[in-house]
Design a protein around this motif. Structure first.
Motif, short mmCIF file in Angstrom:
data_model
loop_
_atom_site.label_atom_id
_atom_site.label_comp_id
_atom_site.label_asym_id
_atom_site.label_seq_id
_atom_site.Cartn_x
_atom_site.Cartn_y
_atom_site.Cartn_z
N ILE A 136 -65.92 6.11 21.34
CA ILE A 136 -66.13 5.06 22.34
C ILE A 136 -67.10 4.06 21.74
O ILE A 136 -68.14 4.45 21.21
CB ILE A 136 -66.71 5.63 23.65
N VAL A 137 -66.74 2.79 21.80
CA VAL A 137 -67.65 1.73 21.38
C VAL A 137 -67.89 0.82 22.58
O VAL A 137 -66.95 0.22 23.11
CB VAL A 137 -67.10 0.92 20.20
N ASN A 138 -69.14 0.75 23.01
CA ASN A 138 -69.52 -0.12 24.12
C ASN A 138 -70.05 -1.44 23.59
O ASN A 138 -70.84 -1.45 22.64
CB ASN A 138 -70.60 0.56 24.97
N ILE A 139 -69.62 -2.53 24.20
CA ILE A 139 -70.13 -3.85 23.81
C ILE A 139 -71.29 -4.20 24.74
O ILE A 139 -71.09 -4.45 25.93
CB ILE A 139 -69.04 -4.93 23.88
N GLY A 140 -72.49 -4.16 24.19
CA GLY A 140 -73.69 -4.47 24.95
C GLY A 140 -74.12 -5.91 24.75
O GLY A 140 -73.28 -6.83 24.69
N SER A 141 -75.42 -6.12 24.60
CA SER A 141 -75.95 -7.47 24.41
C SER A 141 -77.42 -7.36 24.05
O SER A 141 -78.10 -6.42 24.48
CB SER A 141 -75.80 -8.30 25.69
N ILE A 142 -77.92 -8.33 23.29
CA ILE A 142 -79.36 -8.36 23.05
C ILE A 142 -80.12 -8.63 24.35
O ILE A 142 -81.34 -8.41 24.40
CB ILE A 142 -79.74 -9.41 21.98
N ASN A 143 -79.42 -9.04 25.40
CA ASN A 143 -80.06 -9.17 26.71
C ASN A 143 -80.61 -7.84 27.20
O ASN A 143 -81.48 -7.80 28.07
CB ASN A 143 -79.07 -9.70 27.75
N ALA A 144 -80.10 -6.75 26.64
CA ALA A 144 -80.59 -5.42 27.01
C ALA A 144 -81.98 -5.16 26.45
O ALA A 144 -82.66 -4.23 26.88
CB ALA A 144 -79.63 -4.35 26.51
N GLU A 145 -82.40 -5.98 25.48
CA GLU A 145 -83.62 -5.69 24.73
C GLU A 145 -84.75 -6.68 24.96
O GLU A 145 -85.92 -6.38 24.68
CB GLU A 145 -83.31 -5.65 23.23
#
Length: 258
Positions: A136-145
């Motif tokens: 599984i590959v989830n597409i996150g964001s630097i907004n998470a950091e």
């Protein structure tokens, strides 16, 4: 190199942008891809241009729709090896935080975070049958950091990073790897009509440009492949160095040194 020969892949939000580029990249390496999108017609248009793919309309906010999508992938391809959770929602913030309505907050979380949960829940039993190549590959964001605006979207992406870690631990004994990619600014249709803003943002990136969907697709291809066979529970930044360097501060330091 055909790293995905014989693989069956399901990608959400694959009608355009990062999802579309990922579908093209994995198909180019031999994968059979289910191109899913909330807009079924868009999924069909995109799939028509990608070899060995099929389209399917999927609303990740609807459990029944998600389960039907996974069931179709398994029926159509005979198996499921890789899930890419790319679908998301990002609603603009209200000027004052206290004016943020419940419905828009809930929508961003329901699609971006809970949608990925629904897809993983439905897919995991099939990925566990993939002979150790389930991923599984989830597409996150630097907004998470860090703070880049969009409270609900950022909270959802941060939650997705946490889910990535906890699910990785849960799924590892079943031979399934779970990882996340945190992109920076990517030139997608979401930025349509805002070329000047993108050009301005490019100057904030140490590598001097914003990203492309293909940049993210290449990272997905690595994490989904056997090349990452001993990688799970990790979050990979694909951000042109943005989170590593405070570009504005670095420029000020250079000015002072001069």
């Amino acid at each position: 190199m055909q790293r995905f020969e014989g693989y069956a892949v399901l990608i959400t939000g694959a009608g355009q942008g990062i999802g579309e580029a990922t579908a093209r990249r994995l198909a180019s390496e031999g994968a059979r891809v289910l191109v899913t999108d909330l807009d079924g017609e868009r999924a069909a248009r995109t799939s028509a241009t990608i070899p060995h793919s099929a389209p399917f309309a999927c609303d990740v906010a609807d459990r029944a729709a998600v389960e039907a999508t996974v069931a179709y992938a398994v029926e159509h391809f005979g198996a499921l090896d890789v899930l890419v959770n790319n679908a998301c929602a990002c609603t603009a913030d209200t000027p004052l935080f206290e004016d943020q309505p419940d419905d828009t907050w809930q929508r961003d979380l329901d699609i971006t975070l809970t949608g990925a949960f629904r897809c993983a829940r439905a897919a995991l039993p099939h990925l566990a049958k993939a002979g150790g190549r389930g991923a599984i590959v989830n597409i996150g964001s630097i907004n998470a950091e860090a703070d880049f605006g969009n409270h609900a979207y950022s909270a959802a992406k941060a939650g997705l990073a946490s889910l990535t870690r906890t699910l990785a631990a849960d799924a590892a004994p079943r031979g399934v790897r779970v990882n996340q990619i945190n992109p920076g600014t990517i030139r997608t249709p979401a930025w349509s009509g805002r070329a000047r803003q993108l050009d301005a943002l490019a100057g904030l990136y140490p590598m001097g440009r914003v990203g492309t969907p293909e940049d993210v697709a290449a990272a997905v291809a690595f994490l989904a492949s056997a090349d990452a066979a001993w990688v799970t529970g990790t979050t990979l930044r694909v951000d042109g160095g943005l989170m590593a360097v405070n570009t504005g501060f670095a420029r000020t330091r250079s000015f002072n040194d001069a």
